[in-house]
Design a protein around this motif. Structure first.
Motif, PDB file in Angstrom:
ATOM      1  N   UNK A   1       0.855  -1.200   0.000  1.00  0.00           N
ATOM      2  CA  UNK A   1       0.000   0.000   0.000  1.00  0.00           C
ATOM      3  C   UNK A   1       0.883   1.240   0.000  1.00  0.00           C
ATOM      4  N   UNK A   2       0.606   2.157  -0.920  1.00  0.00           N
ATOM      5  CA  UNK A   2       1.296   3.443  -0.986  1.00  0.00           C
ATOM      6  C   UNK A   2       0.251   4.548  -0.884  1.00  0.00           C
ATOM      7  N   UNK A   3       0.421   5.418   0.114  1.00  0.00           N
ATOM      8  CA  UNK A   3      -0.499   6.547   0.305  1.00  0.00           C
ATOM      9  C   UNK A   3       0.287   7.850   0.207  1.00  0.00           C
ATOM     10  N   UNK A   4      -0.286   8.806  -0.508  1.00  0.00           N
ATOM     11  CA  UNK A   4       0.330  10.130  -0.643  1.00  0.00           C
ATOM     12  C   UNK A   4      -0.764  11.165  -0.380  1.00  0.00           C
ATOM     13  N   UNK A   5      -0.595  11.964   0.672  1.00  0.00           N
ATOM     14  CA  UNK A   5      -1.620  12.918   1.089  1.00  0.00           C
ATOM     15  C   UNK A   5      -1.061  14.338   1.134  1.00  0.00           C
ATOM     16  N   UNK A   6      -1.807  15.276   0.584  1.00  0.00           N
ATOM     17  CA  UNK A   6      -1.526  16.699   0.723  1.00  0.00           C
ATOM     18  C   UNK A   6      -0.114  17.072   0.226  1.00  0.00           C
ATOM     19  N   UNK A   7       0.343  16.465  -0.836  1.00  0.00           N
ATOM     20  CA  UNK A   7       1.620  16.849  -1.453  1.00  0.00           C
ATOM     21  C   UNK A   7       1.285  17.677  -2.692  1.00  0.00           C
ATOM     22  N   UNK A   8       1.049  18.941  -2.489  1.00  0.00           N
ATOM     23  CA  UNK A   8       0.477  19.785  -3.543  1.00  0.00           C
ATOM     24  C   UNK A   8       1.463  20.074  -4.677  1.00  0.00           C
ATOM     25  N   UNK A   9       2.765  19.990  -4.409  1.00  0.00           N
ATOM     26  CA  UNK A   9       3.767  20.285  -5.429  1.00  0.00           C
ATOM     27  C   UNK A   9       4.309  19.037  -6.114  1.00  0.00           C
ATOM     28  N   UNK A  10       3.910  17.864  -5.643  1.00  0.00           N
ATOM     29  CA  UNK A  10       4.429  16.623  -6.215  1.00  0.00           C
ATOM     30  C   UNK A  10       3.856  16.440  -7.629  1.00  0.00           C
ATOM     31  N   UNK A  11       4.759  16.358  -8.606  1.00  0.00           N
ATOM     32  CA  UNK A  11       4.355  16.408 -10.012  1.00  0.00           C
ATOM     33  C   UNK A  11       4.157  15.027 -10.623  1.00  0.00           C
ATOM     34  N   UNK A  12       4.943  14.040 -10.170  1.00  0.00           N
ATOM     35  CA  UNK A  12       4.864  12.730 -10.829  1.00  0.00           C
ATOM     36  C   UNK A  12       5.349  11.640  -9.894  1.00  0.00           C
ATOM     37  N   UNK A  13       5.078  10.409 -10.305  1.00  0.00           N
ATOM     38  CA  UNK A  13       5.556   9.237  -9.587  1.00  0.00           C
ATOM     39  C   UNK A  13       6.672   8.587 -10.411  1.00  0.00           C
ATOM     40  N   UNK A  14       7.602   7.917  -9.753  1.00  0.00           N
ATOM     41  CA  UNK A  14       8.663   7.231 -10.512  1.00  0.00           C
ATOM     42  C   UNK A  14       8.092   5.980 -11.187  1.00  0.00           C
ATOM     43  N   UNK A  15       7.695   6.137 -12.442  1.00  0.00           N
ATOM     44  CA  UNK A  15       6.944   5.083 -13.131  1.00  0.00           C
ATOM     45  C   UNK A  15       7.696   3.761 -13.177  1.00  0.00           C
ATOM     46  N   UNK A  16       8.976   3.792 -13.516  1.00  0.00           N
ATOM     47  CA  UNK A  16       9.738   2.543 -13.634  1.00  0.00           C
ATOM     48  C   UNK A  16       9.847   1.833 -12.284  1.00  0.00           C
ATOM     49  N   UNK A  17       9.997   2.618 -11.223  1.00  0.00           N
ATOM     50  CA  UNK A  17      10.108   2.010  -9.901  1.00  0.00           C
ATOM     51  C   UNK A  17       8.770   1.402  -9.470  1.00  0.00           C
ATOM     52  N   UNK A  18       7.673   2.043  -9.852  1.00  0.00           N
ATOM     53  CA  UNK A  18       6.361   1.468  -9.547  1.00  0.00           C
ATOM     54  C   UNK A  18       6.199   0.113 -10.222  1.00  0.00           C
ATOM     55  N   UNK A  19       6.732  -0.010 -11.425  1.00  0.00           N
ATOM     56  CA  UNK A  19       6.648  -1.291 -12.138  1.00  0.00           C
ATOM     57  C   UNK A  19       7.416  -2.382 -11.392  1.00  0.00           C
ATOM     58  N   UNK A  20       8.451  -1.997 -10.669  1.00  0.00           N
ATOM     59  CA  UNK A  20       9.246  -2.980  -9.922  1.00  0.00           C
ATOM     60  C   UNK A  20       8.543  -3.451  -8.654  1.00  0.00           C
ATOM     61  N   UNK A  21       7.556  -2.680  -8.195  1.00  0.00           N
ATOM     62  CA  UNK A  21       6.847  -3.032  -6.958  1.00  0.00           C
ATOM     63  C   UNK A  21       5.723  -4.002  -7.287  1.00  0.00           C
ATOM     64  N   UNK A  22       6.075  -5.232  -7.525  1.00  0.00           N
ATOM     65  CA  UNK A  22       5.105  -6.230  -7.992  1.00  0.00           C
ATOM     66  C   UNK A  22       4.090  -6.626  -6.929  1.00  0.00           C
ATOM     67  N   UNK A  23       4.379  -6.309  -5.667  1.00  0.00           N
ATOM     68  CA  UNK A  23       3.453  -6.660  -4.589  1.00  0.00           C
ATOM     69  C   UNK A  23       2.431  -5.553  -4.325  1.00  0.00           C
ATOM     70  N   UNK A  24       2.607  -4.399  -4.973  1.00  0.00           N
ATOM     71  CA  UNK A  24       1.753  -3.243  -4.699  1.00  0.00           C
ATOM     72  C   UNK A  24       0.305  -3.521  -5.125  1.00  0.00           C
ATOM     73  N   UNK A  25      -0.609  -3.416  -4.147  1.00  0.00           N
ATOM     74  CA  UNK A  25      -2.025  -3.702  -4.377  1.00  0.00           C
ATOM     75  C   UNK A  25      -2.905  -2.461  -4.318  1.00  0.00           C
ATOM     76  N   UNK A  26      -2.423  -1.422  -3.645  1.00  0.00           N
ATOM     77  CA  UNK A  26      -3.304  -0.272  -3.392  1.00  0.00           C
ATOM     78  C   UNK A  26      -2.512   1.025  -3.495  1.00  0.00           C
ATOM     79  N   UNK A  27      -3.052   1.986  -4.238  1.00  0.00           N
ATOM     80  CA  UNK A  27      -2.474   3.316  -4.359  1.00  0.00           C
ATOM     81  C   UNK A  27      -3.549   4.334  -3.980  1.00  0.00           C
ATOM     82  N   UNK A  28      -3.255   5.155  -2.971  1.00  0.00           N
ATOM     83  CA  UNK A  28      -4.199   6.173  -2.513  1.00  0.00           C
ATOM     84  C   UNK A  28      -3.530   7.534  -2.650  1.00  0.00           C
ATOM     85  N   UNK A  29      -4.154   8.416  -3.411  1.00  0.00           N
ATOM     86  CA  UNK A  29      -3.637   9.774  -3.596  1.00  0.00           C
ATOM     87  C   UNK A  29      -4.743  10.740  -3.185  1.00  0.00           C
TER      88      UNK A  29
END
Length: 1014
Positions: free
Chosen positions: A957-985
């Protein structure tokens, strides 16, 4: 139920004789005769109870016996109350000679009144004895006989075994599930079936069957099926029961989907609009459990917000009536059949044979199957009778049950299943009273164990021996009813103790049947013939269709005539509560006005000399009348969340029977009146306020309150600078306190060093008993915390919270505490370094704990504005080997986390800033087991450092809250997280624009199953 009422009356008679309360000549003689006559009547009560269904004369005789038993209880209670008056302290009258003479004169008058009252009570006892003698003579005319001695012996042995086992018995398992696999598959298929041809949204699926068949259980099985959980979002569960209130159900649906929803005073339109937006374009599952109403207009109104949901949405309803399913527009009805005898046998066997060896099982199986065949295929009946049989050891005892005439009673007593009625008859007299009392609550009501036990004690069900711990006994009785499967859905607290539960509708029917005319659930506006002259326990409710004038007329014509009332619960819908006078109900033991609109309690409450339980929680009451202090029998006073309450009566010290003073959420309460310390029976004082000038309490009043248990909050400690007062409180003798909180005022003026030293000394002398489990300190003004706070002798301490201890410059050695599991430190603005001293390790020689923080699972740091450095190491051994969760927020100067954080860490919550932890790439420790990462309010964060996120290979689970200046996620690294089931923004506008439903990079997170972005 008559046998239980008589047993309690006899017990009180014997108590009066034993304690020599009846000192008036002749009264003792009358009481002895009463006791003997009751004994003669008790001998035939079992025969009378078995005949009451078919013999009206016996029913009348039993009612007469019960009336006399209640009257005896009232008379003796009045006499004991008069005895209490002699023990209650008088108001302080000064010490001048004239006042002494006045007190002497008043004492003489009181003595004369006491003698007059004795004569009056003696006359009443003689009159009651005459009535009882007449009733006793009638038993021969009715042909009542002493019941089978052998049966009595067996039942006595069974009860004795149950009493021996009660304290150490384990709680039952969940409701046994057998024979429903096929039904579950059918319903799951209906839920997951194709939606392309659907017209109506959502489709309704009904489970129909009689009470106790397991409709709710089948719905729960379906609701929690893994395929169903993955297919629907959100899933919602609402218990409906007989009151199909559209507004209430709508609000419950919202709360089921969103636990943070508060509701407030929203009207139906606002609620439905909110729900419609919540469900728009979503494929949801809603279970409406136990619907009784077949009003299609109400259903049409309820389903309006569902129309914009996605195709494939489903609603499951459970009901006893197929007509209800038709009114709901059901697409598929599943009529739940009874279980086969073989399946019922499996349910019964798990209970009845739980602790038997193979030889015993073989000997009892044949007769056990015959008993099961009488259960009618109802799993609840099989489980309940199985629970009753587990305490019967011999074949003879089982045969007595099999041959019992109750199996032939058919539809008597409101259609209650004979198996359940038989389980009721298996209860002891005390348990019968306790069980019947549940009938005062509506079906589906969540029953708090603590409150129910206090009500039982208030009614005298538990006994009259004040030296015994009646509430402990009541807790065992509650657990016994749960063990017998007469209660269900038990919810434990953190320590595994039962906190609350429910009662199955079918069992509730049983409770109402056996309670008879003594109990009434009255809803103004619904026509019902009820003789209030016989009602002793009542709950009164109303709805918006009845105007205030009609309500007043109804109460005046009915409830005011219920002079035998011992319990009165008034729901929040009763508008005339503020103007009620209580002198009509002088026999009341329990009065519950919680959640009503009352703001001022009538002084007539002082007439309630029998009152033991008074609940005014969640009302707008500002103060209590002094007359409350005339209720000398009062044991429980609940004032929780009376947010306008400012003061308590000065005469509180007269309430010498008070055991529980509940004051949670009373922030406006200014002080506790002097004399509280005299109430040595107190078990609960949820809040002790220090201060209040000459009228208020000092710390020293805690000295004699050594029976305090549970939780205690001590506030106003900033007003106490006396070391002697703190020492006199003797908190180290309060061995039953498990949770302790110290609160000071929020803002201190600038303190001199001498004043700071006094504050520190006071807390040092307030050292609690070593049995303490939880400790919290808030707004402490000292610069150092007491030495005892880190002492390993506190081996039971599992939770510690330090909040806003602004002036503290160093954290204690909490690592020494052997059982600490949760530690939260907030608002310590002077702390700049957390070093080895925090781990309980001596920095000079390295000696200290072999393992520091050995049990710590959760560590939280919040709002530490000057904290710069965190050194995590010990002299020898491991540090925090059990740590699972770490939270660091609003600590802007902290440069990095320790590199040797324990590898078991599974959840990490961080706030990142430019000044502190921004360049995380080379500083964050390796956390191979991290499953849950939360980035919180990091407004300066624009992107994640390269390679940082990709190292958490176990992340789910990856949660990101109230990060108003955050522009992007590291796409390639997300692909490596094969166990990731939940993304909350949440509240990250740039990420929402990029990865939302219409975002250009939505496809880059397509592999993550659950995505919530808003």
């Amino acid at each position: 139920m008559v046998d239980s009422v008589v047993s309690l009356a006899v017990e009180k008679l014997n108590t009066v004789l034993r304690d020599e309360v009846a000192l008036l000549v002749g009264v003792t003689n009358e009481i002895e005769k009463l006791s003997r006559t009751f004994a003669l009547i008790q001998a035939v009560l079992e025969d009378a109870e078995s005949r009451r269904v078919k013999d009206k004369a016996v029913t009348i005789w039993l009612e007469n016996v019960k009336d006399v038993a209640y009257d005896v209880d009232d008379i003796l209670d009045e006499w004991i109350t008069e005895d209490l008056k002699s023990q209650a302290p008088d108001e302080d009258s000064g010490s001048c000679f004239s006042k002494k003479k006045v007190r002497s004169f008043l004492s003489s008058v009181n003595c004369f009144n006491h003698v007059v009252l004795r004569h009056k009570i003696g006359s009443r006892i003689k009159e009651v004895r005459g009535r009882l003698d007449s009733i006793e003579k009638e038993k021969s005319r009715l042909g009542l006989i002493v019941y089978c001695a052998e049966r009595e012996r067996m039942d006595s042995e069974v009860r004795q075994r149950e009493m021996r086992d009660r304290e150490t018995s384990s709680l039952p398992d969940q409701l046994f599930i057998v024979g429903r696999g096929d039904e579950k598959k059918v319903i799951v298929d209906s839920l997951l079936g194709g939606s392309s041809g659907e017209v109506n949204v959502p489709l309704v699926i009904s489970i129909v069957g009689m009470g106790g068949l397991g409709k709710t259980t089948l719905a729960q099985l379906t609701y929690n099926d893994e395929k169903v959980k993955g297919h629907f979002h959100p899933r919602m569960w609402v218990y409906v029961s007989q009151d199909f209130d559209v507004k209430r159900i709508t609000e419950s649906i919202i709360k089921s989907a969103d636990t943070k929803f508060k509701g407030g005073n929203l009207n139906l339109n606002e609620l439905q609009t909110h729900l419609r937006e919540m469900l728009r374009a979503k494929r949801f599952l809603l279970v409406l459990d136990d619907i009784w109403s077949d009003d299609s207009e109400k259903w049409d109104k309820l389903r309006l917000p569902f129309q914009d949901a996605a195709l494939g949405s489903r609603i499951i309803i459970t009901t006893r009536n197929e007509k209800v399913a038709f009114a709901m527009g059901t697409a598929h009805t599943h009529n739940l059949a009874a279980l086969s005898d073989d399946d019922c046998w499996l349910v019964f066997r798990r209970k009845a044979f739980e602790h038997r060896n193979a030889e015993e099982r073989l000997a009892l199986e044949t007769i056990g199957r015959e008993i099961v065949n009488k259960c009618g295929g109802v799993p609840l009946a099989a489980k309940t009778i199985g629970s009753a049989m587990c305490s019967r050891s011999t074949r003879e005892e089982w045969e007595l049950v099999l041959r019992d005439e109750i199996w032939n009673s058919g539809d008597v007593l409101g259609g209650v299943l004979p198996a359940l009625l038989l389980s009721y008859h298996d209860l002891s007299p005390v348990l019968k009273e306790c069980f019947s009392y549940f009938s005062i609550f509506p079906k589906g009501f969540v029953i708090e164990k603590d409150m129910m036990v206090k009500l039982w004690v208030a009614q005298g069900f538990i006994g009259s021996d004040l030296s015994s711990d009646m509430e402990k006994s009541g807790g065992l009785y509650f657990n016994d009813l749960l063990r017998r499967s007469l209660l269900q859905d038990a919810e434990p607290d953190d320590d595994g103790n039962i906190r609350q539960c429910k009662m199955h509708d079918l069992v509730h029917d049983l409770a109402q049947s056996v309670a008879g005319s003594d109990f009434s659930l009255v809803h103004i506006g619904k026509k019902a013939s009820l003789n209030f002259n016989n009602v002793r326990h009542s709950l009164l409710s109303n709805d918006e269709t009845v105007n205030e004038a009609d309500e007043v007329a109804y109460i005046s014509a009915t409830l005011y005539k219920a002079h035998k009332l011992r319990t009165l619960f008034l729901e929040s819908t009763i508008s005339m509560v503020p103007r009620m006078s209580f002198h009509h109900w002088r026999r009341l033991r329990a009065l519950d006005l919680s959640y009503t609109s009352i703001e001022k309690l009538s002084p007539t409450v002082g007439h309630l000399k029998h009152l033991r339980f008074l609940d005014l929680s969640w009302t707008g009451i500002e103060e209590l009348p002094e007359e409350v202090c005339n209720c000398l029998n009062l044991q429980t006073l609940r004032l929780n969340y009376c947010d306008k309450l400012r003061k308590l009566p000065r005469g509180m010290k007269k309430l010498i029977s008070l055991k529980h003073l509940e004051l949670e959420g009373t922030d406006m309460l200014e002080y506790l009146p002097q004399g509280i310390g005299r109430l040595s029976s107190l078990r609960t004082v949820s809040k002790f306020i220090v201060g209040g000038g000459n009228e208020g309490c000092k710390c020293g009043e805690l000295k004699h309150l050594n029976h305090l248990q549970g939780s205690l909050l001590i506030t106003g400690l900033d007003k106490n600078r006396s070391r002697d007062e703190a020492r006199e409180a003797e908190l180290n003798k309060k061995q039953h306190l498990h949770t302790l909180s110290f609160n000071y005022k929020k803002d201190y003026d600038e303190l001199l060093d001498e004043e700071v030293k006094k504050i520190e000394d006071v807390l040092e002398f307030l050292q609690p008993h070593t049995n303490l489990k939880e400790l919290a300190i808030q707004y402490y003004g000292g610069s150092t915390l007491p030495k005892w706070i880190e002492d390993p002798v506190f081996s039971h301490l599992v939770r510690m919270t330090l909040s806003c201890c602004w002036e503290c410059i160093q954290l204690p050695g909490f690592g020494k505490l052997p059982s600490l599991k949760y530690l939260e430190i907030e608002g310590m603005r002077e702390v700049r370094k957390v070093g080895v001293e925090f781990s309980g390790v001596d920095n000079n020689d390295g000696s200290g704990c072999v393992v520091s923080f050995p049990k710590l699972e959760t560590l939280v740091f919040i709002n530490m504005p000057n904290w710069e450095e965190w050194e995590l190491r010990g002299g020898v051994g491991e540090v925090m080997p059990s740590l699972l969760q770490l939270e660091v927020k609003w600590c802007p100067k902290l440069k990095e986390l320790p590199t040797n954080l324990p590898p078991l860490l599974q959840k990490l919550s961080l706030q990142i800033s430019n000044e502190g932890m921004l360049s995380l790439g080379g500083t964050l420790p390796v956390l191979p087991n991290l499953k849950h990462l939360i980035i919180w309010r990091s407004d300066e964060l624009k992107s994640f450092p390269c390679g940082w996120l990709g190292q958490f290979k176990a992340l789910k689970t990856l949660e990101i809250h109230w990060c108003r200046e955050l522009e992007s996620l590291p796409d390639e690294e997300l692909q490596q997280l094969t166990m990731l089931q939940e993304l909350i923004i949440q509240y990250c506008p740039l990420l929402k624009e990029r990865y939302g439903d219409e975002g250009e990079d939505r496809h880059k997170i397509a592999q993550i199953p659950d995505k919530i972005i808003y």
